[in-house]
Motif scaffolding. Sequence first.
Motif, PDB file in Angstrom:
ATOM      1  N   VAL A 233       1.076  -1.317  -0.015  1.00 14.65           N
ATOM      2  CA  VAL A 233       0.104  -0.093   0.086  1.00 14.65           C
ATOM      3  C   VAL A 233       0.836   1.006   0.177  1.00 14.65           C
ATOM      4  O   VAL A 233       2.104   1.162   0.342  1.00 14.65           O
ATOM      5  N   GLU A 234       0.449   2.415  -0.330  1.00 14.61           N
ATOM      6  CA  GLU A 234       1.150   3.615  -0.386  1.00 14.61           C
ATOM      7  C   GLU A 234       1.383   4.064   0.999  1.00 14.61           C
ATOM      8  O   GLU A 234       2.510   4.395   1.573  1.00 14.61           O
ATOM      9  N   VAL A 235       0.451   4.027   1.867  1.00 15.51           N
ATOM     10  CA  VAL A 235       0.551   4.472   3.233  1.00 15.51           C
ATOM     11  C   VAL A 235       0.132   3.451   4.319  1.00 15.51           C
ATOM     12  O   VAL A 235      -1.109   2.784   4.248  1.00 15.51           O
ATOM     13  N   LEU A 236       0.875   3.172   5.114  1.00 13.74           N
ATOM     14  CA  LEU A 236       0.697   2.071   6.314  1.00 13.74           C
ATOM     15  C   LEU A 236       0.543   2.696   7.746  1.00 13.74           C
ATOM     16  O   LEU A 236       1.643   3.513   8.082  1.00 13.74           O
ATOM     17  N   ILE A 237      -0.631   2.509   8.286  1.00 15.58           N
ATOM     18  CA  ILE A 237      -0.750   3.290   9.508  1.00 15.58           C
ATOM     19  C   ILE A 237      -0.569   2.272  10.499  1.00 15.58           C
ATOM     20  O   ILE A 237      -1.459   1.148  10.638  1.00 15.58           O
ATOM     21  N   ILE A 238       0.218   2.420  11.789  1.00 19.94           N
ATOM     22  CA  ILE A 238       0.309   1.606  12.914  1.00 19.94           C
ATOM     23  C   ILE A 238      -0.569   2.138  13.973  1.00 19.94           C
ATOM     24  O   ILE A 238      -0.359   3.089  14.428  1.00 19.94           O
ATOM     25  N   GLY A 239      -1.875   1.170  14.195  1.00 18.71           N
ATOM     26  CA  GLY A 239      -2.707   1.746  15.121  1.00 18.71           C
ATOM     27  C   GLY A 239      -4.057   2.304  14.833  1.00 18.71           C
ATOM     28  O   GLY A 239      -4.248   3.470  14.091  1.00 18.71           O
ATOM     29  N   ALA A 240      -5.207   1.923  15.344  1.00 16.50           N
ATOM     30  CA  ALA A 240      -6.681   2.420  15.020  1.00 16.50           C
ATOM     31  C   ALA A 240      -7.178   3.114  16.021  1.00 16.50           C
ATOM     32  O   ALA A 240      -8.203   2.634  16.410  1.00 16.50           O
ATOM     33  N   GLY A 241      -6.483   3.677  16.945  1.00 19.72           N
ATOM     34  CA  GLY A 241      -6.873   4.518  18.006  1.00 19.72           C
ATOM     35  C   GLY A 241      -7.329   6.037  17.446  1.00 19.72           C
ATOM     36  O   GLY A 241      -7.642   6.191  16.296  1.00 19.72           O
ATOM     37  N   LEU A 242      -7.418   6.766  18.281  1.00 19.61           N
ATOM     38  CA  LEU A 242      -7.919   8.135  17.870  1.00 19.61           C
ATOM     39  C   LEU A 242      -7.070   8.787  16.850  1.00 19.61           C
ATOM     40  O   LEU A 242      -7.437   9.269  16.090  1.00 19.61           O
ATOM     41  N   SER A 243      -5.681   8.714  17.223  1.00 22.10           N
ATOM     42  CA  SER A 243      -4.696   9.064  16.085  1.00 22.10           C
ATOM     43  C   SER A 243      -4.886   8.545  14.674  1.00 22.10           C
ATOM     44  O   SER A 243      -4.865   8.938  13.662  1.00 22.10           O
TER      45      SER A 243
ATOM     46  N   THR B 192      -5.639  15.234  20.724  1.00 15.48           N
ATOM     47  CA  THR B 192      -6.297  15.299  19.288  1.00 15.48           C
ATOM     48  C   THR B 192      -6.228  16.730  18.589  1.00 15.48           C
ATOM     49  O   THR B 192      -5.871  16.851  17.456  1.00 15.48           O
ATOM     50  N   LEU B 193      -6.092  17.889  19.300  1.00 19.98           N
ATOM     51  CA  LEU B 193      -5.397  18.915  18.568  1.00 19.98           C
ATOM     52  C   LEU B 193      -4.240  18.944  17.719  1.00 19.98           C
ATOM     53  O   LEU B 193      -4.318  19.276  16.774  1.00 19.98           O
ATOM     54  N   LYS B 194      -3.126  18.206  18.344  1.00 19.55           N
ATOM     55  CA  LYS B 194      -1.907  18.127  17.777  1.00 19.55           C
ATOM     56  C   LYS B 194      -1.959  17.029  16.641  1.00 19.55           C
ATOM     57  O   LYS B 194      -1.422  17.158  15.700  1.00 19.55           O
TER      58      LYS B 194
END
Length: 498
Positions: A5-15, A393-395
């Motif tokens: 994939v083009e982008v792999l995100i680690i973690g499915a929490g708020l961020s 979450t602001l940051k």
Amino acid sequence: MMRHVEVLIIGAGLSGIGVACHLTKERTGRSYVILERRSAVGGTWDLFRYPGIRSDSDMYTFGYGFRPWKGTKVLADGPHIRQYIEDTAAEYGVTEHIRFGRKVTTAHWSRRAGRWTIEAYNEHTGETEVYTCDFVVGCTGYYDYDNGYRPQFPGEESFGGRIVHPQHWPGDLDYTGKRVVVIGSGATAITLIPAMSDDAAHVTMLQRSPTYITSLPADDPVAVGLKLARVPAEMAYRIGRARNIALQRASFQLSRSNPQAAKKLLLGAVRRQVGSDVDLRHFTPSYAPWDQRLCIVPNGDLFKVLRGGKASIVTDRIETFTETGIRLVSGEELAADIVVSATGLSVQMLGGASLVIDGESVNTRDRVVYKGVLLDGVPNAMMVLGYTNASWTLKADLAAEYFCRVLNHMKRHGYTWVEAVAEEGDRSAESVMGGALTSGYIRRGDAVMPRQGTNGPWRVINNYFRDRQLLRKGALEDGVLTFGRAETAPPLGGSRSA
């Protein structure tokens, strides 16, 4: 089987969910997948299940900037926050991109190939899966999900009751009619005391040193007023969010510029809440306001149970556990059937995954962070670290927006890699979080947290207004951030002048 994939995100929490939503919202056109170790969306809010679990920031600023929080509660409980994250993921089509039960173990960047190879352990099958991607985004927060911070207490083996940690709350724990001692003085402890006091025989908060605590209305009067006035939800959210961001910043600035005035205001409010029968020394820390995170209690719930005698507070040190409770250095003994060790978090980066560049391990402690978002010398990677002195979450929102700006800039110009490289003089010996707060978990995390910068974009100052300008409007090609194409791979070791 190799997956790309083009982008792999680690973690499915708020961020992680926020970053994925921004990829769609900002029209990056990038394919992505989220690898999440747990079996559900939510991260922290799926893990923590202790009584009363709630946010420690107001929901106008703890919610995403792009999707209104529609409730009126100042602090929302864990289940409602988890549902909000799940609903956001569903609304933006993110859920179908999540692969649950995957623990990322290694992220390896090859400068020659110009891509990441990610190894993840599938906890359902016991197999190791391999993914490749152009960009990796760490959205795991900064603490160890497997192990909370739990010191060994002297004599604990002789205790006849049960010792639990809030991070792994036992589903079978019945504290009805039991004597409970909660060790700690932070947000978790002040949440547990009122939540357990109705059913427990008595709850004692045992703290080594006090924390600054302030009371806010359970329901935000502005949110309630706007709702009664039938102001559209999105407009009401924008108004309330702007107001609360400004109030947060003003409170922090007052504490920094005039700590004695801030201390007087905070302690005066506590005195009015607890009355004259409770010794104010239990609420008077040795440090200045906002040297550690300020704790919030809705409608003064902690103060109410202290006034009513359902709970008590003791400031002392533990000499030893006994068969029936805890003996303190002062000689006082606290009877207990259950002891809750609300003693904090253990810090780790990237969920414990190893970060490797061309076969060489990267020690995050040796790196500095560019604009609070990119780890120096690590190409095509972003790490989300929220604010310590305001809502996380602001940051996280600003970091995701910036990442999408970078991706779209790269697509327009045909770039395939991006890297921020610090010079030796850009690094200080201080942790990236050390200049903000002095909390115990931050001190313990010094061994793994990146270093604070000394100047310009390397300096993390935890200021939303400054970061908003820097990340939304600041120049991308600023002479520090380097972009390149496949035929010019990032130079080995990184060099700003290369």
